[in-house]
Design an enzyme around this catalytic site. Structure first.
Site, PDB file in Angstrom:
ATOM      1  N   SER A  67       3.826   2.445   8.564  1.00 37.11           N
ATOM      2  CA  SER A  67       3.724   0.366   7.172  1.00 37.11           C
ATOM      3  C   SER A  67       5.518   0.307   6.706  1.00 37.11           C
ATOM      4  CB  SER A  67       2.936   1.160   6.056  1.00 37.11           C
ATOM      5  OG  SER A  67       1.683   0.954   6.941  1.00 37.11           O
ATOM      6  N   ASP A  81       0.815  -8.185   2.032  1.00 37.11           N
ATOM      7  CA  ASP A  81       1.359  -6.631   2.052  1.00 37.11           C
ATOM      8  C   ASP A  81       3.003  -6.127   1.456  1.00 37.11           C
ATOM      9  OD1 ASP A  81       1.322  -3.832   1.987  1.00 37.11           O
ATOM     10  OD2 ASP A  81      -0.662  -3.635   3.929  1.00 37.11           O
ATOM     11  N   HIS A 139       0.883  -0.895   0.017  1.00 36.17           N
ATOM     12  CA  HIS A 139       0.174  -0.153   0.273  1.00 36.17           C
ATOM     13  C   HIS A 139       1.032   1.115  -0.075  1.00 36.17           C
ATOM     14  CE1 HIS A 139       0.140  -0.476   4.526  1.00 36.17           C
ATOM     15  NE2 HIS A 139      -0.310   0.720   4.216  1.00 36.17           N
TER      16      HIS A 139
END
Ligand code: ARG
Ligand code: GLU
Length: 714
Positions: free
Chosen positions: A648, A226, A90
């Site tokens: 992240s 991810d 992402h």
């Protein structure tokens, strides 16, 4: 009595100094290293961070937009001597999107460069390395006194900061940035080296990289692959350089080794990266405002918008395509804030903070000097916060109503640029570009339905004092006033809009501003700035009270180790691999496996599409050396580190400093950790590095990348 207070304070402190809480500064780790060792770490503070390039932090990067190089939007790490960098899917999605077309749909199919020539460059993102960090509080506060006005104080501080930044940048050629810590009580300098040529190497299909979509976002159990891989390029002397065909892979002086062995519950985990924002030291009344006023505004408006959009998406395939990513970004904040307000209430954070404030008041009253310094602080802060809260609520309502109407938002952006000093040519180019993006993904029927719903909510809930003039008479009015304006506007007709703005000259400005929607938006924009100006004034005052309130907490609870709130600077967090209990009688295990992906796929939910190839590999149990003792394949694991947005892509390390996973999310029950960490329910979610290796090797067939990495044997 005093003894009683002291011992009570002791109990409270013991309760509040929870292991795992905190995002710590790399250059002050000496204070944590004892605890980290007790938890299982085998490294010294110097192994983690030092000026020496061989420490772990020298292989950790922040991802930045090249036009905003100090605002790290994600984290990542270098995993090969030739500058391979791993982060989340992402985090790299906008780059993948940029290179995708109908013919080469890398979003849907994934992308793997089979050699360096195929790596995709020319991207608008870069990575930065932290080269050094130090405390510059004394220099920043030089010339500041307690009797100064807030305005003067800020002027002196800002001027000192610019001087330090330019001095360091000029003398090193690196980028220097000074940030405020502990609510403007301390200031630290970070020195970065920023690389601007970062190329896409490989990414899984979105069905893997975003498996579970918004249904699973912020949720455990999680099965999302991810990750995305980039490579840093440099000039022939290994220095940062703008994108150019002449550049070569960056020769990394340090990169992370990978531990591809099976992990177990209780294993030590350490994370590094660039957490964005937390507010752990706010007073009870600010928490109450977040829980009961701000979060509900966002949650209610977005929740209802999402329902409307999803219904339209189900009814119309074209809307499905246009609104998938829009609904994802609405949903990300909606779900997080819903979790946050529920968590704050469930953990009685307001009450806990009130109790702490009562103890602080007692501590202040017990001493004349303290009374002199802090005697009126809590009262003054409470009063000013009430002023601020009124404006912030009004501003948030406009943000979440009118600026969440796609057409009004576009209209407002156009108005701003029309009124700016840009040349007509610049205005035309910018606006036509916006129009192109806008109509590519726009559905008037959806926008109308959302706008009308939001407007009605607004009229029901907004304080009349701040309602824009033309809507004042409409309070209680059912029917959707702005909906009609949307349909009548020139922006409702893309041909008309392009014609108008392609031929824009100053002369057309009046005509445009007479458009009913432009007129209405002018009113909204005016109402908005009428709120923003006094809000910002009040914010300066509340910020100054918060600075003193932070100082008070550190003095009153002097035995507690305080970490500074996240502010997009480099941090270290640590904890263990661990499950958690979200509610009574429910207990979550800390690992998910590929078997779980296949189970979810059977549920026939749009977010749970599994590529056939992955199904086949799962069926054949073809996991290579990456499988577990029970021949399953781990996908994600949970740990107890304190993280937030920006973390992240943060590397997760084992006790020896080897890479074991990538952080990418938190659990829903614990999203309150941005305001108050609670060890019972605040967990972060990582992708296991074994899944990454399996995917590159077995699914993508990109073994050359695995060969570039260093996988520890024993
Ligand atoms: N919740 C994570 C974050 O805040 C992941 C967001 C991307 N994933 C998604 N399913 N929307 O950024
Ligand atoms: N997904 C978040 C990010 O993009 C991390 C989740 C969180 O807020 O902890 O940084």
């Amino acid at each position: 009595m005093k003894r009683l207070i002291t011992s009570f304070l002791g109990i409270l402190l013991a309760l509040s100094v929870r292991a795992n809480e905190g995002m710590w500064l790399p250059f002050l780790l000496e204070n944590n290293i004892g605890e980290m060792s007790e938890m299982g770490l085998h490294l010294s503070a110097d192994d983690i961070y030092s000026i020496n390039q061989q420490c772990l932090s020298s292989a950790v990067v922040g991802f930045v937009d090249l036009d905003r190089p100090y605002s790290h939007f994600c984290s990542g790490s270098v995993i090969s001597a030739l500058g391979l960098v791993i982060t989340n899917h992402h985090c790299g999605l906008s780059v993948v999107q940029q290179h995708s077309s109908l013919e080469n749909d890398y979003i849907t199919n994934g992308f793997w460069a089979m050699n360096q020539a195929e790596e995709l460059g020319g991207n608008d993102i870069g990575v930065c390395f932290l080269r050094r960090m130090e405390d510059v509080t004394a220099q920043v506060l030089e010339g500041v006194s307690d009797t100064m006005t807030i305005k003067r104080r800020n002027e002196v501080i800002n001027s000192n900061i610019s001087q330090i930044e330019s001095r360091v940048s000029d003398s090193t050629g690196l980028k220097a940035h000074v940030d405020a810590f502990y609510c403007n009580n301390e200031y630290y300098l970070s020195v970065y080296e920023i690389f601007e040529d970062v190329r896409l190497v490989g990414t899984p299909p979105i069905s893997v990289g975003k498996f579970g979509g918004d249904t699973d976002n912020w949720v455990w159990p999680r099965h999302t692959g991810d990750f995305t891989i980039f490579r840093i390029y440099a000039d022939s002397l290994n220095r940062p350089a703008k994108y150019s065909a002449e550049n070569v892979p960056y020769r990394a002086s340090n990169y992370l080794k990978i531990n591809a062995k099976e992990k177990h519950e209780g294993d030590f985990v350490m994370l590094m990266g660039y957490p964005g924002t937390t507010n752990e030291y706010l007073p009870s009344f600010a928490i109450a405002a977040t829980q009961d006023v701000y979060d509900p505004i966002v949650v209610s408006g977005r929740g209802k918008s999402i329902d409307i959009i999803k219904e339209r998406m189900r009814a119309d395939k074209a809307v499905m395509i246009k609104y998938t990513s829009k609904v994802a970004s609405l949903a990300n904040a909606w779900k997080k804030l819903d979790g946050e307000r529920r968590g704050l209430a469930a953990k009685r954070v307001i009450e806990k903070k009130r109790e702490r404030e009562r103890l602080m008041s007692e501590w202040i009253t017990a001493d004349a000097a303290r009374t002199e310094k802090y005697g009126t602080l809590l009262d003054d802060y409470t009063k000013e916060y009430a002023v601020y809260q009124k404006y912030r609520r009004a501003k948030l309502q406009i943000d979440e109503t009118f600026y969440k109407s796609e057409m009004i938002n576009l209209c407002s952006d156009i108005r701003t640029i029309l009124q700016s000093g840009s040349s007509d040519e610049e205005k035309r180019t910018k606006i036509v570009g916006w129009l192109r993006d806008f109509y590519a993904d726009y559905d008037l029927k959806t926008d109308l339905a959302v706008t009308q719903m939001l407007e009605l909510e607004y009229l029901e809930n907004a304080d009349t004092l701040y309602v824009p003039n033309s809507l004042r008479g409409a309070v209680g009015f059912i029917g959707g006033l702005t909906g009609k304006l949307l349909q009548k506007s020139l922006l409702a007709d893309s041909t008309k809009a392009f014609a108008t703005f392609r031929n824009y000259t100053q002369k057309s400005r009046k005509k445009i501003e007479n458009d009913p929607l432009f007129k209405f938006t002018a009113e909204i924009d005016a109402a908005y700035s009428n709120i923003k100006t006094p809000m910002q004034k009040s914010l300066k005052k509340t910020d100054d009270f918060q600075r003193l309130f932070m100082q008070l907490q550190r003095e009153c609870f002097a035995d507690k180790r305080f970490f500074p709130d996240a502010n997009s600077t480099f941090r270290v967090a640590y904890g263990q691999i661990s499950g958690y209990r979200p509610t009574d009688a429910v207990s979550y295990a800390p690992f998910t496996t590929l078997g779980g992906v296949i189970e979810k796929c059977d549920l026939d939910v749009y977010d749970y599409t599994v590529p056939d190839r992955l199904k086949q590999l799962s069926e054949a149990r073809d996991f290579g050396p990456y499988c577990n003792a029970d021949s399953s394949l781990t996908v994600c694991f949970l740990s107890t580190c304190h993280t937030t947005g920006g973390n992240s892509g943060s590397p997760a390390f084992d006790a020896d400093g080897n890479l074991i996973g990538l952080n990418f999310d938190r659990v829903w029950e614990g999203t309150m950790s941005d305001l108050q960490f609670d060890a019972d329910i605040c967990c972060n979610i990582c992708l296991d590095i074994r899944f990454v290796l399996f995917f590159i090797d077995k699914y993508a067939g990109a073994r050359h990348l695995i060969d570039e990495m260093e996988i520890v044997k024993d």
